[in-house]
Design an enzyme around this catalytic site. Structure first.
Site, PDB file in Angstrom:
ATOM      1  N   CYS A  68     -52.932 -36.500  34.040  1.00  0.00           N
ATOM      2  CA  CYS A  68     -51.694 -35.750  34.234  1.00  0.00           C
ATOM      3  C   CYS A  68     -51.058 -36.093  35.575  1.00  0.00           C
ATOM      4  CB  CYS A  68     -51.974 -34.249  34.154  1.00  0.00           C
ATOM      5  SG  CYS A  68     -50.502 -33.225  34.374  1.00  0.00           S
ATOM      6  N   CYS A  74     -50.237 -28.759  40.220  1.00  0.00           N
ATOM      7  CA  CYS A  74     -50.358 -27.661  39.257  1.00  0.00           C
ATOM      8  C   CYS A  74     -51.742 -27.031  39.369  1.00  0.00           C
ATOM      9  CB  CYS A  74     -50.119 -28.196  37.848  1.00  0.00           C
ATOM     10  SG  CYS A  74     -50.419 -26.989  36.530  1.00  0.00           S
ATOM     11  N   PHE A 294     -68.583  -6.148  21.812  1.00  0.00           N
ATOM     12  CA  PHE A 294     -67.336  -6.757  22.270  1.00  0.00           C
ATOM     13  C   PHE A 294     -66.819  -7.678  21.150  1.00  0.00           C
ATOM     14  CE2 PHE A 294     -70.100  -6.035  25.925  1.00  0.00           C
ATOM     15  CZ  PHE A 294     -69.306  -5.259  26.758  1.00  0.00           C
ATOM     16  N   GLU A 315     -66.036  -2.470  19.906  1.00  0.00           N
ATOM     17  CA  GLU A 315     -64.974  -3.045  20.731  1.00  0.00           C
ATOM     18  C   GLU A 315     -64.221  -1.922  21.417  1.00  0.00           C
ATOM     19  OE1 GLU A 315     -62.306  -4.865  22.740  1.00  0.00           O
ATOM     20  OE2 GLU A 315     -63.700  -6.145  21.633  1.00  0.00           O
ATOM     21  N   CYS A 393     -68.527 -16.024  29.256  1.00  0.00           N
ATOM     22  CA  CYS A 393     -67.443 -16.796  29.871  1.00  0.00           C
ATOM     23  C   CYS A 393     -67.522 -16.746  31.389  1.00  0.00           C
ATOM     24  CB  CYS A 393     -66.082 -16.290  29.389  1.00  0.00           C
ATOM     25  SG  CYS A 393     -65.757 -14.556  29.774  1.00  0.00           S
TER      26      CYS A 393
END
Length: 436
Positions: A68, A74, A294, A315, A393
């Site tokens: 890129c 960025c 979740f 959830e 994550c």
């Protein structure tokens, strides 16, 4: 005065090179493991400094030319200068180091890393839009690195090509709108059969604005939505007869309709592989009762049910629970699934026990992890699941939670491995399996 020189020992969770110079830790942007670099510090603290490269004295063999042209300016990507497979190796090391340094836990084995497409993978994105008269008009893109300013982009290599090609036309479109300075964000959602652009508006659009948006949708074959306040206010503007926004898990014969503002994984190819791996580790059986913590809109719940198990999805978002129920009905799985709205960040041992016994758990929490629900597990006894598959994550909260599971709850960390959900970023997705 010459710039100091450092030898890079590792990369941190933001993809920065880590070195030690005169007893201080130096975090150097753009430096790679094994490189010797001259640097300039831009932020100094008593025990550490943040710095930028001034010159590479000795270059890593893993250094590549970023694809890129906007890389470095960025803030969307941090690792395009590192060869693709080496990025995954770095993330695996971040995962292992976190488990050991935070929790003093080592997996019995490491799972092979999950790879996917390197470019054009990002089917979900939140682009900022800003009217900047001094730069000649409207900017649409991600933030500049370390800045609240919007990067001046002409395209984006991690977006699907047809979405990347819209960045300049979007700048031209917003510039023509009467509310160009009252439209701060454009959310992108790419589905199986349609791509949606959600324009966040702080003032109503005019009839002429609507005409421009209609024409843009026709020209570029995207559906236009408007969002006036929170995500629940997003509504389609044009065309109203567009195909349904969905993603699929073909291996399990599942189709998931979703709103463009609802959470789904950004990388559908990797999501398919992640679900396959998680289900292989979980190994659901038809006589088992399993809880999906979740659960979101049922990304893992429905494949578990498709394997024959009875599944309870928990959830905290009531809207996602409604969507999960609709998806279960859409896929003919209402008899094998149940969904409840539960705040898993506040759950007590008594509330967890009241849900009954589960043979296995699947956990897929947000970045904050799943500490309270793990602490709510009994320390011993027959009410603990024999197996827990944890999709993470955030390697730091996974390590923290793994410490509780292993040291307080009696589990073994059987295996873990990285899932390269976000190539060219420092984001580390992973999956781990714990057993009693």
């Amino acid at each position: 005065m010459q710039n100091p020189i450092a030898t890079i020992e590792s990369l941190d969770q933001e993809g920065r090179g880590v070195a030690h110079v005169e007893g201080k830790v130096i975090f150097i942007e753009g430096a790679l493991i094994g490189e010797k670099v001259a640097y300039t510090s831009y932020r100094k603290k008593p025990s550490y400094e943040f710095a930028r490269i001034e010159r590479i004295v000795k270059e890593s063999s893993s250094r590549v030319k970023p694809k890129c042209v906007h890389f470095g300016m960025c803030g969307g990507c941090a690792m395009q200068h590192l060869e693709f497979s080496a990025q995954v190796a770095v993330k695996q090391r971040v995962l292992e180091d976190g488990l050991w340094h935070i929790a003093k836990v080592k997996p019995e084995s490491m799972l092979p890393p999950v790879y996917g497409p390197a470019w054009g993978y990002r089917h979900r994105a939140r682009l900022r839009a800003r009217y900047v008269p001094g730069k000649g008009g409207v900017l649409v893109g991600f933030n500049e690195k370390h800045s609240s300013f919007v990067a001046h982009l002409k395209g984006c290599e991690v977006l699907p090509p047809h979405i990347s090609a819209l960045i300049v036309p979007l700048q031209e479109l917003v510039m023509q709108l009467s509310i160009r300075d009252r439209m701060p964000q454009i959310e992108v959602a790419v589905g199986d059969d349609i791509s949606v652009l959600v324009f966040r508006i702080l003032e109503p659009v005019s009839p002429s604005d609507e005409a421009l948006l209609h024409a843009f949708g026709n020209r570029h074959r995207v559906q236009i939505w408007l969002q006036s306040k929170g995500p629940e206010t997003a509504t389609p503007l044009y065309p109203l007869d567009a195909p349904e926004l969905t993603y699929s898990l073909p291996e399990f014969d599942l189709v998931y309709p979703f709103m463009p503002t609802e959470f789904t994984q950004v990388n559908p190819r990797i999501n398919q592989i992640l679900v396959r791996r998680a289900l292989a580790l979980l190994a659901p059986q038809s006589n088992e009762r399993i809880v999906d913590l979740f659960c979101g809109l049922g990304n893992f719940t429905l494949p578990i049910a498709r394997c024959g198990a009875q599944v309870l999805g928990l959830e905290g978002s009531a809207s996602l629970v409604r969507r999960a129920r609709q998806n279960a009905e859409r896929n003919g799985l209402t008899q094998q699934t149940e969904f409840r709205d539960v705040d898993l960040f506040e759950i007590t041992p008594e509330e967890l026990a009241a849900l009954g016994r589960f043979d296995k758990w699947l956990i897929d929490p947000p970045r904050d992890g799943a500490l309270e629900v793990i602490k709510a597990l009994p320390d011993d006894g027959g009410n603990r699941p024999a197996r827990i598959v944890y999709v993470s994550c955030n390697p730091a909260t996974l390590a923290r939670d793994a410490g509780v599971l292993v040291q307080a709850k009696g589990y073994h960390l059987v295996a873990c491995g990285v899932v390269n959900m976000f190539p060219h970023t420092a984001h580390v997705e992973s999956v781990a399996i714990f057993e009693l």
